[in-house]
Design a protein around this motif. Structure first.
Motif, PDB file in Angstrom:
ATOM      1  N   ARG A  76       0.854  -1.184   0.000  1.00 55.37           N
ATOM      2  CA  ARG A  76       0.000   0.000   0.000  1.00 55.37           C
ATOM      3  C   ARG A  76       0.893   1.238   0.000  1.00 55.37           C
ATOM      4  NH1 ARG A  76      -3.359  -0.897   4.497  1.00 55.37           N
ATOM      5  NH2 ARG A  76      -4.766  -1.994   3.133  1.00 55.37           N
ATOM      6  N   ARG A  77       0.825   2.014  -1.098  1.00 50.01           N
ATOM      7  CA  ARG A  77       1.633   3.232  -1.253  1.00 50.01           C
ATOM      8  C   ARG A  77       3.116   2.960  -1.050  1.00 50.01           C
ATOM      9  NH1 ARG A  77      -2.593   6.779   2.078  1.00 50.01           N
ATOM     10  NH2 ARG A  77      -4.110   7.040   0.422  1.00 50.01           N
ATOM     11  N   GLY A  78       3.556   1.835  -1.600  1.00 48.81           N
ATOM     12  CA  GLY A  78       4.972   1.496  -1.554  1.00 48.81           C
ATOM     13  C   GLY A  78       5.442   0.815  -0.291  1.00 48.81           C
ATOM     14  N   GLU A  79       4.551   0.607   0.683  1.00 45.90           N
ATOM     15  CA  GLU A  79       4.934  -0.052   1.928  1.00 45.90           C
ATOM     16  C   GLU A  79       4.098  -1.306   2.148  1.00 45.90           C
ATOM     17  OE1 GLU A  79       5.042   2.380   5.387  1.00 45.90           O
ATOM     18  OE2 GLU A  79       5.952   4.066   4.326  1.00 45.90           O
ATOM     19  N   VAL A  80       4.732  -2.347   2.670  1.00 45.69           N
ATOM     20  CA  VAL A  80       4.028  -3.586   2.978  1.00 45.69           C
ATOM     21  C   VAL A  80       3.237  -3.379   4.263  1.00 45.69           C
ATOM     22  CG1 VAL A  80       4.266  -6.029   3.564  1.00 45.69           C
ATOM     23  CG2 VAL A  80       5.760  -5.010   1.838  1.00 45.69           C
ATOM     24  N   SER A  81       1.960  -3.731   4.245  1.00 42.17           N
ATOM     25  CA  SER A  81       1.125  -3.615   5.435  1.00 42.17           C
ATOM     26  C   SER A  81       0.154  -4.798   5.500  1.00 42.17           C
ATOM     27  CB  SER A  81       0.363  -2.285   5.454  1.00 42.17           C
ATOM     28  OG  SER A  81      -0.537  -2.231   4.377  1.00 42.17           O
ATOM     29  N   TYR A  82      -0.445  -4.959   6.650  1.00 43.60           N
ATOM     30  CA  TYR A  82      -1.404  -6.054   6.874  1.00 43.60           C
ATOM     31  C   TYR A  82      -2.808  -5.566   6.532  1.00 43.60           C
ATOM     32  CZ  TYR A  82      -4.158  -9.575   9.349  1.00 43.60           C
ATOM     33  OH  TYR A  82      -5.058 -10.556   9.669  1.00 43.60           O
ATOM     34  N   GLN A  83      -3.521  -6.349   5.736  1.00 41.11           N
ATOM     35  CA  GLN A  83      -4.916  -6.049   5.398  1.00 41.11           C
ATOM     36  C   GLN A  83      -5.801  -7.104   6.065  1.00 41.11           C
ATOM     37  OE1 GLN A  83      -6.508  -3.541   3.575  1.00 41.11           O
ATOM     38  NE2 GLN A  83      -8.308  -4.542   4.406  1.00 41.11           N
ATOM     39  N   ALA A  84      -6.583  -6.692   7.058  1.00 41.88           N
ATOM     40  CA  ALA A  84      -7.492  -7.620   7.735  1.00 41.88           C
ATOM     41  C   ALA A  84      -8.640  -7.978   6.799  1.00 41.88           C
ATOM     42  CB  ALA A  84      -8.028  -6.989   9.010  1.00 41.88           C
ATOM     43  N   GLU A  94     -21.768 -15.803   9.100  1.00 39.96           N
ATOM     44  CA  GLU A  94     -22.051 -14.415   8.746  1.00 39.96           C
ATOM     45  C   GLU A  94     -20.811 -13.698   8.225  1.00 39.96           C
ATOM     46  OE1 GLU A  94     -25.611 -13.303  11.842  1.00 39.96           O
ATOM     47  OE2 GLU A  94     -23.559 -12.990  12.510  1.00 39.96           O
ATOM     48  N   ALA A  95     -19.681 -14.393   8.207  1.00 36.77           N
ATOM     49  CA  ALA A  95     -18.417 -13.771   7.812  1.00 36.77           C
ATOM     50  C   ALA A  95     -18.402 -13.529   6.305  1.00 36.77           C
ATOM     51  CB  ALA A  95     -17.249 -14.675   8.211  1.00 36.77           C
ATOM     52  N   LYS A  96     -18.076 -12.287   5.929  1.00 37.19           N
ATOM     53  CA  LYS A  96     -17.930 -11.969   4.511  1.00 37.19           C
ATOM     54  C   LYS A  96     -17.084 -10.717   4.374  1.00 37.19           C
ATOM     55  CE  LYS A  96     -22.321  -9.519   4.415  1.00 37.19           C
ATOM     56  NZ  LYS A  96     -23.629  -9.430   3.802  1.00 37.19           N
ATOM     57  N   ASN A  97     -16.437 -10.616   3.236  1.00 33.86           N
ATOM     58  CA  ASN A  97     -15.609  -9.457   2.945  1.00 33.86           C
ATOM     59  C   ASN A  97     -15.401  -9.401   1.438  1.00 33.86           C
ATOM     60  OD1 ASN A  97     -13.850  -7.336   2.852  1.00 33.86           O
ATOM     61  ND2 ASN A  97     -12.480  -8.129   4.419  1.00 33.86           N
ATOM     62  N   THR A  98     -15.301  -8.212   0.913  1.00 38.85           N
ATOM     63  CA  THR A  98     -15.034  -8.010  -0.500  1.00 38.85           C
ATOM     64  C   THR A  98     -13.856  -7.064  -0.618  1.00 38.85           C
ATOM     65  OG1 THR A  98     -17.373  -8.256  -1.016  1.00 38.85           O
ATOM     66  CG2 THR A  98     -16.009  -7.208  -2.679  1.00 38.85           C
ATOM     67  N   MET A  99     -12.928  -7.412  -1.492  1.00 34.38           N
ATOM     68  CA  MET A  99     -11.759  -6.565  -1.687  1.00 34.38           C
ATOM     69  C   MET A  99     -11.248  -6.751  -3.108  1.00 34.38           C
ATOM     70  SD  MET A  99      -8.336  -6.358   0.647  1.00 34.38           S
ATOM     71  CE  MET A  99      -7.389  -7.645  -0.101  1.00 34.38           C
ATOM     72  N   GLU A 100     -10.854  -5.665  -3.738  1.00 34.90           N
ATOM     73  CA  GLU A 100     -10.245  -5.729  -5.065  1.00 34.90           C
ATOM     74  C   GLU A 100      -8.764  -5.418  -4.925  1.00 34.90           C
ATOM     75  OE1 GLU A 100     -12.179  -3.408  -8.049  1.00 34.90           O
ATOM     76  OE2 GLU A 100     -14.168  -3.960  -7.320  1.00 34.90           O
ATOM     77  N   PHE A 101      -7.937  -6.187  -5.631  1.00 30.98           N
ATOM     78  CA  PHE A 101      -6.504  -5.938  -5.598  1.00 30.98           C
ATOM     79  C   PHE A 101      -5.884  -6.455  -6.886  1.00 30.98           C
ATOM     80  CE2 PHE A 101      -7.358  -9.897  -3.420  1.00 30.98           C
ATOM     81  CZ  PHE A 101      -6.468 -10.783  -4.000  1.00 30.98           C
ATOM     82  N   TYR A 102      -4.673  -6.009  -7.162  1.00 33.37           N
ATOM     83  CA  TYR A 102      -3.928  -6.413  -8.359  1.00 33.37           C
ATOM     84  C   TYR A 102      -2.709  -7.213  -7.932  1.00 33.37           C
ATOM     85  CZ  TYR A 102      -6.698  -2.791 -10.583  1.00 33.37           C
ATOM     86  OH  TYR A 102      -7.734  -2.025 -11.044  1.00 33.37           O
ATOM     87  N   LEU A 103      -2.435  -8.278  -8.652  1.00 37.94           N
ATOM     88  CA  LEU A 103      -1.230  -9.072  -8.405  1.00 37.94           C
ATOM     89  C   LEU A 103      -0.110  -8.493  -9.253  1.00 37.94           C
ATOM     90  CD1 LEU A 103      -2.671 -12.706  -8.483  1.00 37.94           C
ATOM     91  CD2 LEU A 103      -1.974 -11.395  -6.501  1.00 37.94           C
TER      92      LEU A 103
END
Length: 115
Positions: A76-84, A94-103
């Motif tokens: 994220r913005r050139g730095e490695v970070s954790y995405q929950a 009930e667990a769900k999440n949506t996320m878009e990302f590029y490899l």
């Protein structure tokens, strides 16, 4: 149709309405009196409807709850970070999440599971 009954308070622990309680509670899940189970059920529902400080500081686990946090490392913005992605303590059904990302490199996604 009523599936659960919450009887809270000292008045329900007395003998004044034993027959009525037997009829009212027959075939239902009943939480009665000033004990851990009845208060816990009420506090649990209250926390679910209006989350407070308790839910931020504690994780409540049960047989239907996620036992681990699920996430991934992202750039994220050139730095490695954790995405929950999912947090421990929520109902698995009930667990769900949506996320878009590029490899950027490779074709793999590394999922981190933290107890």
């Amino acid at each position: 149709m009523i599936s659960s009954v919450y009887l809270i308070g000292e008045a329900f622990s007395r003998d004044w309405m034993k027959e009525s309680l037997r009829y009212l509670c027959k075939g239902r899940r009943v939480f009665q009196g000033n004990n851990l189970f009845s208060k816990g059920a009420c506090y649990g529902m209250m926390e679910r409807l209006t989350p407070g400080e308790t839910g931020k500081n504690h994780v409540f686990l049960g047989k239907d709850k996620l036992k681990s946090n699920i996430g991934m490392k992202v750039l994220r913005r050139g730095e490695v970070s954790y995405q929950a992605l999912l947090d421990a303590g929520i109902n698995w059904y009930e667990a769900k999440n949506t996320m878009e990302f590029y490899l950027l490199e490779g074709r793999a996604v590394e999922i981190l599971i933290t107890s």
